[in-house]
Write a protein that holds these residues in place. Structure first.
Motif, PDB file in Angstrom:
ATOM      1  N   ILE A   2       0.940  -1.082   0.138  1.00 29.43           N
ATOM      2  CA  ILE A   2      -0.052   0.224  -0.090  1.00 29.43           C
ATOM      3  C   ILE A   2       0.693   1.301  -0.292  1.00 29.43           C
ATOM      4  O   ILE A   2       2.042   1.432   0.674  1.00 29.43           O
ATOM      5  N   VAL A  15      -2.950   0.490  -4.364  1.00 27.75           N
ATOM      6  CA  VAL A  15      -3.423  -1.102  -3.320  1.00 27.75           C
ATOM      7  C   VAL A  15      -2.953  -2.676  -4.117  1.00 27.75           C
ATOM      8  O   VAL A  15      -3.659  -2.182  -5.277  1.00 27.75           O
ATOM      9  N   LEU A  23     -11.972  -5.807  -3.020  1.00 28.56           N
ATOM     10  CA  LEU A  23     -11.341  -3.963  -1.499  1.00 28.56           C
ATOM     11  C   LEU A  23     -12.300  -3.574  -1.201  1.00 28.56           C
ATOM     12  O   LEU A  23     -13.206  -3.126  -2.162  1.00 28.56           O
ATOM     13  N   ASP A  24     -12.631  -3.744  -0.087  1.00 30.49           N
ATOM     14  CA  ASP A  24     -13.653  -2.664   0.373  1.00 30.49           C
ATOM     15  C   ASP A  24     -12.941  -0.941   0.848  1.00 30.49           C
ATOM     16  O   ASP A  24     -11.941  -1.575   2.277  1.00 30.49           O
ATOM     17  N   VAL A  25     -12.997   0.006   0.489  1.00 27.67           N
ATOM     18  CA  VAL A  25     -12.766   1.169   1.137  1.00 27.67           C
ATOM     19  C   VAL A  25     -13.467   2.158   1.563  1.00 27.67           C
ATOM     20  O   VAL A  25     -14.683   2.212   1.664  1.00 27.67           O
ATOM     21  N   ILE A  58      -6.517   4.124  -5.706  1.00 27.67           N
ATOM     22  CA  ILE A  58      -7.834   4.882  -4.949  1.00 27.67           C
ATOM     23  C   ILE A  58      -6.806   6.588  -5.354  1.00 27.67           C
ATOM     24  O   ILE A  58      -6.153   6.667  -5.137  1.00 27.67           O
ATOM     25  N   LEU A  79      -7.619   6.025   5.344  1.00 32.76           N
ATOM     26  CA  LEU A  79      -8.396   5.449   4.880  1.00 32.76           C
ATOM     27  C   LEU A  79      -8.491   3.851   5.825  1.00 32.76           C
ATOM     28  O   LEU A  79      -6.787   3.950   6.707  1.00 32.76           O
ATOM     29  N   GLN A  80      -9.790   3.093   6.078  1.00 33.68           N
ATOM     30  CA  GLN A  80      -9.242   1.865   5.906  1.00 33.68           C
ATOM     31  C   GLN A  80      -9.640   0.251   5.204  1.00 33.68           C
ATOM     32  O   GLN A  80     -10.790   1.186   3.929  1.00 33.68           O
ATOM     33  N   LEU A  81      -9.072  -0.206   4.747  1.00 29.33           N
ATOM     34  CA  LEU A  81      -9.152  -1.086   3.326  1.00 29.33           C
ATOM     35  C   LEU A  81      -9.530  -2.352   4.323  1.00 29.33           C
ATOM     36  O   LEU A  81      -7.862  -3.071   4.847  1.00 29.33           O
ATOM     37  N   ARG A  82     -10.163  -3.332   3.631  1.00 31.50           N
ATOM     38  CA  ARG A  82     -10.959  -4.120   4.145  1.00 31.50           C
ATOM     39  C   ARG A  82     -10.033  -5.455   2.563  1.00 31.50           C
ATOM     40  O   ARG A  82     -10.817  -5.116   1.802  1.00 31.50           O
TER      41      ARG A  82
END
Length: 802
Positions: A2, A15, A23-25, A58, A79-82
């Protein structure tokens, strides 16, 4: 991996590679993670793209809704990247925060991305010494404590006032800082419209402080020709200037948001030039910065090239001394490009190893197995057998090749025959016989014979008398080298070649020609009896070896399909059914079937010649204006009175629960035209040409093979429907798209082709035909629309708008 980068007035987060994970942002604000949905992304200045290498990019506006702003100079976004479904763990969560410094604001800054348009205007004060002054009226308004309550949209139908709250509820982003006013519009907002750039159309001065004017400018033209992409962007954009005189100060070019200097552009063979009207950008197809995507059509391999260039302009206006910075990201996808595969034999006998190279492929191609004459081996099997299989990227392109090394001792080589070209020592006196004739000096000159003392070569045409023609597409050449003194043979060589002649030709005027050859497998075939899909269309010429067809793409049963940037016309050549029925049931001769197709570029310009003559009468033209626009919606029920909102997706539906679709022709008041559905189908991929495919509507009629057939709903005039012929409504039942497999987590997309018909001149086909079922009408092609379906395990299906 990242990484975050600050790129002027935007931030980019890279990413990847994701390795197949989803990928959820989410954005973090006040220790709370807010998922960035498509509607939030467009409203707040986010966009996300991906490439064929599995990376996610992104893009985030510095003035996004969640940024921490310090004096309009420092901007921090967290940001939180899942990642879900990763092969190493079920779920991985990462956090990334970046602070960008940007203190060179222009009076007005404009960003155009694929999903939103953003305008940032100066409200009061000055951020740096070079910052131009705002108007006295604007200063007085801000200093007096005025608060904006209403926003005015300028549309072709006139001014459209709207409260700020209502605008925000409709997806518009509106905010302000101590010195900046931020206005953001989704690309699909109802108030957006197409506008042709005009040199004479001017807007009211300082319109940013009083009204929102965000037209979707019709100013992007792209052409792909001779392996070069040319992008034309007008640099005199009058709808974005408030005075007639302005000076273009800076032009910057970049890829994926990253500016490139002159040295980098020259190394990548990019060029940017200005003429009287346009900024002309040229990019080589296949160059660094873009990537290829694979396509399979009719067992042939095609690629399309994708790249996202960026142009950033800075200009100042003489009357107001205000500066405008305009940044546009433009995703370019070429039409399908044929990519013939090439197998190169690099075997060196002394190494006792077969060496072969196969290419070139796009990066999204994976080598799964290799078929040998006696067995099929997977990649692990090949590795266990000692085969060396490598993947290499081609220099200066984003294509790749596979190399295979197989030891001579491996059993897989037993049925292989290698033929090496003859090599004759320069000191050896020999005679060459080609076919049944000796290679005389005159014949050698006719066959372009060349020798350098150690090797010789010559070229024999397919139709040469010395070649033995075994069939229409196969020929053999016998070569004998002999010693004239002893009359003994030095070497004998027989070369057989297949010649896949051009069987189909496609002409710009819509004419197709096809050559059907008689093959050895069908010795009893009479080519004159062959026909196209319409049995009344026979060959224009034939003999005992071939049949030649000439026809237009709108005749003889030719079908049409719309694909990415191309139209595909298909037909088939075979024996008519009545002749097949007369065929002896004991005959082992196979049936003759030849599929022919033509691709036509939708966006290609052609040059034509013409002569002028004096008018015989004054010309007459009817007044008309505007563009035809079509929208597809999902209704809540069969009353078609309320529809799903964009932000409500994805939706949960039970199996066999009906979905009510409506397709409408917008902004047309012509009662003599109608919108008709031609074909509708579902796919698992976003690409409308992907496989597998489930046909829902075929040639305007429900698919007769579908157990849950489409149901058409009538359209009546009401408060919303002024012209029922401009609407089409149909119902489908949700069904399991998994095709009998256990995996129910595949995205699904529904596509439709439509036709706009003229009741004065229906021209037959979709516009004039009827379905075999009298209760179902068949009509109707101009564009395609897609809805995606996301499946979950069990009997739930979620519907997501594409």
């Amino acid at each position: 991996d990242i990484r975050a980068k600050c790129l002027g007035n935007i931030m980019r987060v890279d990413v990847g590679p994701l390795g197949g994970s989803l990928l959820d942002v989410a954005v973090i604000i006040n220790n709370t993670a807010i998922v960035v949905t498509p509607s939030i992304a467009a409203q707040c200045g986010f966009s996300m793209k991906s490439d064929s290498f599995g990376n996610a990019l992104i893009y985030i506006s510095l003035q996004n809704c969640f940024a921490q702003n310090v004096d309009d100079e420092l901007f921090t976004t967290a940001l939180q990247l899942r990642l879900q479904g990763n092969q190493f763990s079920q779920e991985e969560v990462y956090q990334v925060a970046e602070t960008c410094q940007y203190d060179v604001w222009a009076s007005r800054e404009v960003i155009c991305d694929y999903n939103y348009m953003e305008v940032m205007g100066l409200t009061s004060g000055c951020l740096n010494k070079s910052c131009p002054l705002v108007s006295d009226m604007q200063k007085r308004s801000m200093d007096a404590g005025f608060k904006a309550t209403t926003i005015v949209f300028f549309t072709p139908e006139g001014k459209k006032p709207m409260s700020l709250l209502a605008a925000q509820q409709r997806g518009y982003g509106i905010g302000n800082t101590p010195t900046r006013l931020v206005l953001r519009s989704p690309m699909i907002a109802p108030e957006t419209f197409m506008q042709t750039v005009s040199k004479r159309q001017l807007l009211p001065e300082n319109y940013l402080s009083t009204a929102l004017h965000i037209p979707k400018l019709k100013l992007l033209s792209v052409y792909a020709l001779n392996r070069t992409i040319t992008w034309y962007l007008p640099w005199q954009m009058d709808p974005m200037t408030s005075s007639g005189q302005f000076n273009l100060l800076e032009v910057h070019f970049g890829i994926n948001g990253q500016k490139l200097d002159a040295v980098e552009m020259q190394a990548r063979e990019y060029s940017v030039a200005l003429n009287d009207f346009y900024i002309v950008t040229e990019l080589p197809i296949g160059g660094v910065g873009g990537y290829y995507e694979s396509h399979i059509q009719g067992d042939l391999y095609y690629v399309s090239y994708m790249i996202e260039p960026m142009l950033e302009l800075l200009w100042t206006e003489d009357a107001t001394h205000e500066q405008t910075r305009y940044k546009v990201f433009f995703h370019i996808t070429t039409h399908l490009l044929p990519q013939p595969l090439e197998l190169i034999d690099n075997t060196v006998p002394g190494e006792k190893m077969f060496r072969m190279t196969l290419g070139h492929f796009a990066a999204d191609v994976a080598l799964m197995n290799i078929t040998f004459p006696a067995e099929v081996l997977s990649m692990p099997d090949c590795s266990a057998r000692g085969f060396n299989i490598l993947e290499h990227m081609s220099p200066n392109t984003s294509l790749k090749v596979f190399t295979l090394q197989v030891p001579f001792a491996d059993p897989a080589r037993e049925s292989q025959i290698l033929v090496f070209p003859p090599s004759v020592s320069g000191g050896y006196n020999f005679q060459t016989m080609v076919g049944k004739r000796y290679m005389t000096p005159s014949l050698a000159q006719h066959y372009d014979s060349m020798e350098n003392g150690t090797h010789f070569s010559f070229v024999v045409p397919f139709s040469a008398p010395d070649a033995i023609e075994a069939s229409s597409t196969r020929s053999r050449l016998d070569i004998v080298l002999s010693n004239p003194e002893t009359n003994s043979q030095i070497q004998e060589l027989s070369v057989a070649c297949n010649f896949p002649s051009t069987l189909t030709e496609c002409f710009p005027n819509g004419t197709m020609t096809a050559l059907a050859l008689k093959l050895e497998s069908v010795p009893l075939l009479n080519p004159s009896q062959l026909t196209l899909a319409d049995p009344s269309c026979g060959p224009v010429h034939s003999d005992d070896r071939y049949a030649f067809f000439v026809f237009t793409v709108n005749s003889c049963g030719t079908t049409r399909k719309f694909m990415t940037n191309v139209m595909l016309y298909e037909n088939e050549i075979s024996l008519p059914d009545e002749l097949l029925m007369k065929k002896s049931p004991t005959s082992e001769e196979p049936e003759y079937y030849l599929k022919i197709s033509c691709f036509y570029d939708i966006n290609t310009s052609q040059t034509v010649a013409f002569n002028t003559r004096l008018r015989r009468s004054e010309p007459y033209a009817e007044n008309s204006k505007g563009q035809l626009q079509v929208v597809m919606r999902l209704a809540l029920d069969d009353s078609y009175s309320a529809f799903q909102n964009y932000e409500e997706y994805p939706l949960a539906k039970y199996l066999q629960q009906p979905l009510y679709f409506e397709v409408e022709l917008l902004k047309s008041a012509n009662p003599l035209i109608s919108l008709e559905l031609e074909n509708c189908w579902a796919t698992q991929g976003k690409d409308r040409t992907s496989q597998p495919r489930w046909d829902l509507i075929i040639n305007g009629c429900p698919n007769p093979a579908d157990p849950y057939q489409v149901v058409f709903h009538p359209v009546w005039t009401d408060a919303r429907v002024g012209y029922p012929s401009h609407f089409k409504r149909f119902e489908i039942q949700t069904f399991a798209f998994a095709d009998g497999k256990d995996d129910m987590s595949t995205k699904l997309f529904v596509h439709c082709d439509i036709v706009i018909c003229d009741s004065k001149n229906p021209l037959g086909g979709i516009c004039g035909g009827q379905c075999s079922n009298p209760k179902q009408t068949t009509k109707g092609e101009m564009d395609d629309f897609s809805f995606g379906v996301l499946q979950h395990s069990g009997d739930l299906i979620c519907l997501r708008k594409d």
